[in-house]
Structure formats: C-alpha cells, structure tokens
Design a protein around this motif. Structure first.
Motif, PDB file in Angstrom:
ATOM      1  N   TYR A   1       0.799  -1.219   0.000  1.00  0.00           N
ATOM      2  CA  TYR A   1       0.000   0.000   0.000  1.00  0.00           C
ATOM      3  C   TYR A   1       0.836   1.275   0.000  1.00  0.00           C
ATOM      4  O   TYR A   1       0.287   2.363  -0.137  1.00  0.00           O
ATOM      5  CB  TYR A   1      -0.947  -0.005   1.208  1.00  0.00           C
ATOM      6  CG  TYR A   1      -0.378  -0.692   2.425  1.00  0.00           C
ATOM      7  CD1 TYR A   1       0.436  -0.009   3.315  1.00  0.00           C
ATOM      8  CD2 TYR A   1      -0.645  -2.038   2.660  1.00  0.00           C
ATOM      9  CE1 TYR A   1       0.976  -0.643   4.417  1.00  0.00           C
ATOM     10  CE2 TYR A   1      -0.107  -2.685   3.764  1.00  0.00           C
ATOM     11  CZ  TYR A   1       0.702  -1.979   4.648  1.00  0.00           C
ATOM     12  OH  TYR A   1       1.244  -2.616   5.738  1.00  0.00           O
ATOM     13  N   THR A   2       2.153   1.159   0.167  1.00  0.00           N
ATOM     14  CA  THR A   2       3.004   2.353   0.075  1.00  0.00           C
ATOM     15  C   THR A   2       4.095   2.208  -0.975  1.00  0.00           C
ATOM     16  O   THR A   2       4.795   3.174  -1.276  1.00  0.00           O
ATOM     17  CB  THR A   2       3.664   2.677   1.428  1.00  0.00           C
ATOM     18  OG1 THR A   2       4.429   1.545   1.857  1.00  0.00           O
ATOM     19  CG2 THR A   2       2.622   3.009   2.478  1.00  0.00           C
TER      20      THR A   2
ATOM     21  N   MET B   1       5.047   4.904  -4.011  1.00  0.00           N
ATOM     22  CA  MET B   1       4.438   6.224  -3.785  1.00  0.00           C
ATOM     23  C   MET B   1       5.497   7.322  -3.863  1.00  0.00           C
ATOM     24  O   MET B   1       6.602   7.161  -3.348  1.00  0.00           O
ATOM     25  CB  MET B   1       3.784   6.284  -2.405  1.00  0.00           C
ATOM     26  CG  MET B   1       2.348   5.867  -2.344  1.00  0.00           C
ATOM     27  SD  MET B   1       1.655   6.278  -0.704  1.00  0.00           S
ATOM     28  CE  MET B   1      -0.059   5.875  -0.985  1.00  0.00           C
TER      29      MET B   1
ATOM     30  N   TYR C   1       2.768   9.926  -0.585  1.00  0.00           N
ATOM     31  CA  TYR C   1       2.924   9.244   0.700  1.00  0.00           C
ATOM     32  C   TYR C   1       2.419  10.123   1.834  1.00  0.00           C
ATOM     33  O   TYR C   1       1.679   9.671   2.720  1.00  0.00           O
ATOM     34  CB  TYR C   1       4.394   8.883   0.924  1.00  0.00           C
ATOM     35  CG  TYR C   1       4.646   8.150   2.216  1.00  0.00           C
ATOM     36  CD1 TYR C   1       4.521   6.768   2.289  1.00  0.00           C
ATOM     37  CD2 TYR C   1       5.003   8.853   3.379  1.00  0.00           C
ATOM     38  CE1 TYR C   1       4.743   6.093   3.490  1.00  0.00           C
ATOM     39  CE2 TYR C   1       5.216   8.183   4.575  1.00  0.00           C
ATOM     40  CZ  TYR C   1       5.085   6.804   4.625  1.00  0.00           C
ATOM     41  OH  TYR C   1       5.294   6.149   5.819  1.00  0.00           O
TER      42      TYR C   1
ATOM     43  N   TRP D   1      -1.027   8.497   2.683  1.00  0.00           N
ATOM     44  CA  TRP D   1      -0.721   7.540   3.739  1.00  0.00           C
ATOM     45  C   TRP D   1      -0.692   8.226   5.108  1.00  0.00           C
ATOM     46  O   TRP D   1      -1.381   7.818   6.034  1.00  0.00           O
ATOM     47  CB  TRP D   1       0.615   6.845   3.477  1.00  0.00           C
ATOM     48  CG  TRP D   1       0.897   5.798   4.503  1.00  0.00           C
ATOM     49  CD1 TRP D   1       1.848   5.818   5.463  1.00  0.00           C
ATOM     50  CD2 TRP D   1       0.178   4.579   4.689  1.00  0.00           C
ATOM     51  NE1 TRP D   1       1.778   4.688   6.244  1.00  0.00           N
ATOM     52  CE2 TRP D   1       0.754   3.904   5.787  1.00  0.00           C
ATOM     53  CE3 TRP D   1      -0.912   3.991   4.038  1.00  0.00           C
ATOM     54  CZ2 TRP D   1       0.282   2.679   6.235  1.00  0.00           C
ATOM     55  CZ3 TRP D   1      -1.384   2.774   4.493  1.00  0.00           C
ATOM     56  CH2 TRP D   1      -0.784   2.132   5.581  1.00  0.00           C
TER      57      TRP D   1
ATOM     58  N   ARG E   1      -8.012   4.749   6.223  1.00  0.00           N
ATOM     59  CA  ARG E   1      -7.284   3.867   5.316  1.00  0.00           C
ATOM     60  C   ARG E   1      -7.919   2.485   5.415  1.00  0.00           C
ATOM     61  O   ARG E   1      -7.917   1.876   6.496  1.00  0.00           O
ATOM     62  CB  ARG E   1      -5.804   3.825   5.674  1.00  0.00           C
ATOM     63  CG  ARG E   1      -5.172   5.204   5.669  1.00  0.00           C
ATOM     64  CD  ARG E   1      -3.683   5.200   5.882  1.00  0.00           C
ATOM     65  NE  ARG E   1      -3.220   4.479   7.055  1.00  0.00           N
ATOM     66  CZ  ARG E   1      -2.173   4.880   7.788  1.00  0.00           C
ATOM     67  NH1 ARG E   1      -1.492   5.965   7.459  1.00  0.00           N
ATOM     68  NH2 ARG E   1      -1.792   4.175   8.838  1.00  0.00           N
TER      69      ARG E   1
END
Length: 271
Positions: free
Chosen positions: A64-65, A68, A73, A77, A83
C-alpha cells in the motif's frame, strides 16, 4: 474527508468488487478517495472498477506504500482520515499503524471463471452475485429475481406510466428516502447494504400497488413520488452496480423535457 482504499497486488475479483463498492460509496459522501487496485488488468473494464491507481508491485507487503512519491505518501498515507485495506482471508495482513486503519477481510474465492461469467451474463449480474451469494448456480436466478423481476419491472412500470399519462414529461416535485447503506458498509457487511437497496425497491413497488395511479383522476403526485424513487435507486446503486445505475438514470432523468423512450431496463437472463 480523505480515504485511501487498497487491495493486494494479486487481488481476486471479489476483493476488487468489495473495494470498488467502498471507494464509490466514499466518493458519494463527498470524500476525496485514492483507490489502489491490483489483480488482473482485464478485470477493470469487465467489472467496471473505478481504481485510479493500478498496483503492479511484486511486494507482498507493504503493497500500500510501494512506489508512492513523497507527496503522495504524505497526502494519502500519512494524512488520510481513513485507510481501508481489502484483503482475502489467506492474504498477508497489513501492519496497522494508525487509528484510522481498517481491514476488510473478504472470503477466499476462486474466480478463475469470472471473465467468462461477465462475458456471458454481464457485469451487473456478476457483481451482484459476488456481493450477495457466490453460491454455484445462484448467479442467474438471483439476477432474474432481484434485477429483472423486482428492480427492472418497477422502473419499467414507472417510466411506462409517465409516458402513458404525461407523454413522457416528468411531473414536478416528488420525494423518496434513500437507502441507509452507510451503517452496513461501515462494518463491511455487503449483504446488509444491498438488502437496504432491495428494501427501497420493495417499498416503492408496494406504494405503486397501493396507490394505483391508473385509477386516479390526477396521478401526478403519485407519479412524481414513484419517479423520485427510481432516481433514488439510480443513485443508491452507484457503488454496487454502476452500469445498471447509469441505465436507470438514463431512463428516469429528462434531459430534453421528456424521458427517454421506454425500453426494458434489465432483460431476463438465460442459463
């Protein structure tokens, strides 16, 4: 509000549909949404998926990161209000590091035939089946019961009445309450969420049967409320069945003073 919705890089069809429902629902509330979708790229057009970033990372975690930019980010994030990670039961769990993190665990599902099913029955029937049942042999009966017999028949009858009694010109006014899907989606209960939409159809169909507008000297108020119910359904179905929602809107909103020519909303499927 800012939402970040993710699936795993090798997401199944059911993971993608669950995540798509959530992302579309959040957008309808006015939130800003980043939807990171994975899986087969072929599923995106076939299932009408709305992810705006494709996850082709080979990393199992943290997918999920990965990839980025520093600005993304920070924005999606670090600073997201919520999230949501949609994962299969056997997929690696994300490491929750923030109070806004939530994990939607969906059933493991062998969707090797999903592409064939979509080609044969369409995305609406397949999405509905994935959200409500996934039982072998239930896709066609469920689509015919819910989408053809119930929803399709109701919308067809209402638009037909507007054409019959008002030459297609919608009556002014009209009101109908929306489905309460937010509580169910907050707990990732997609069956309860779709049940809420089905209840709107049942209530509106009962109102049609009880009010009998074809027997009224002035049916405009009833027709206005019925047409409002159709428009509510067009909006309420966007997260679940975006293609069918678009067709309902095309039938129930008058862009040129009158409704579009009447046509069957959802023809009966054959096995």
């Amino acid at each position: 509000m800012r939402y970040y919705v993710t699936t795993t890089p090798h997401a199944s069809a059911i993971e993608l549909v669950y995540a798509d429902v959530l992302a579309r629902h959040y957008r309808l509330t006015g939130a800003r949404v980043r939807f990171l979708g994975g899986g087969s790229p072929a599923l995106r057009p076939m299932l009408s998926l709305s992810y705006n970033v494709f996850n082709n990372s080979s990393a199992s975690t943290p997918w999920y990161t990965t990839g980025m930019s520093p600005s993304d980010y920070q924005r999606w994030w670090v600073n997201s209000d919520v999230r949501v990670h949609v994962v299969g039961e056997s997929s690696p769990r994300p490491q929750l590091s923030h109070s806004s993190d939530a994990v939607c665990v969906c059933p493991d599902f062998d969707a090797s035939e999903v592409e064939l099913l979509v080609r044969r029955y369409g995305s609406d029937a397949v999405r509905w089946w994935l959200l409500r049942s996934r039982v072998d042999g239930q896709l066609v009966p469920m689509a015919n019961k819910d989408l053809h017999n119930s929803l399709g028949t109701f919308v067809d009858r209402v638009t037909g009445l507007v054409h019959r009694y008002r030459d297609g010109e919608p009556p002014p006014g009209g009101n109908w309450p929306s489905a309460h899907v937010a509580p169910a989606l907050a707990r990732f209960d997609f069956v309860a969420a779709t049940d809420a939409v089905r209840q709107v159809v049942r209530d509106a169909a009962d109102y049609l049967a009880q009010s009998r507008p074809w027997e009224l000297a002035d049916p405009d108020e009833v027709l206005a409320n019925l047409l409002a119910a159709c428009r509510v359904l067009a909006n309420d179905l966007i997260p679940f069945l975006p293609d069918l929602a678009t067709r309902i809107a095309e039938q129930c909103f008058a862009l040129s003073g009158s409704l579009a020519p009447a046509r069957a909303l959802y023809p009966r499927l054959k096995k």
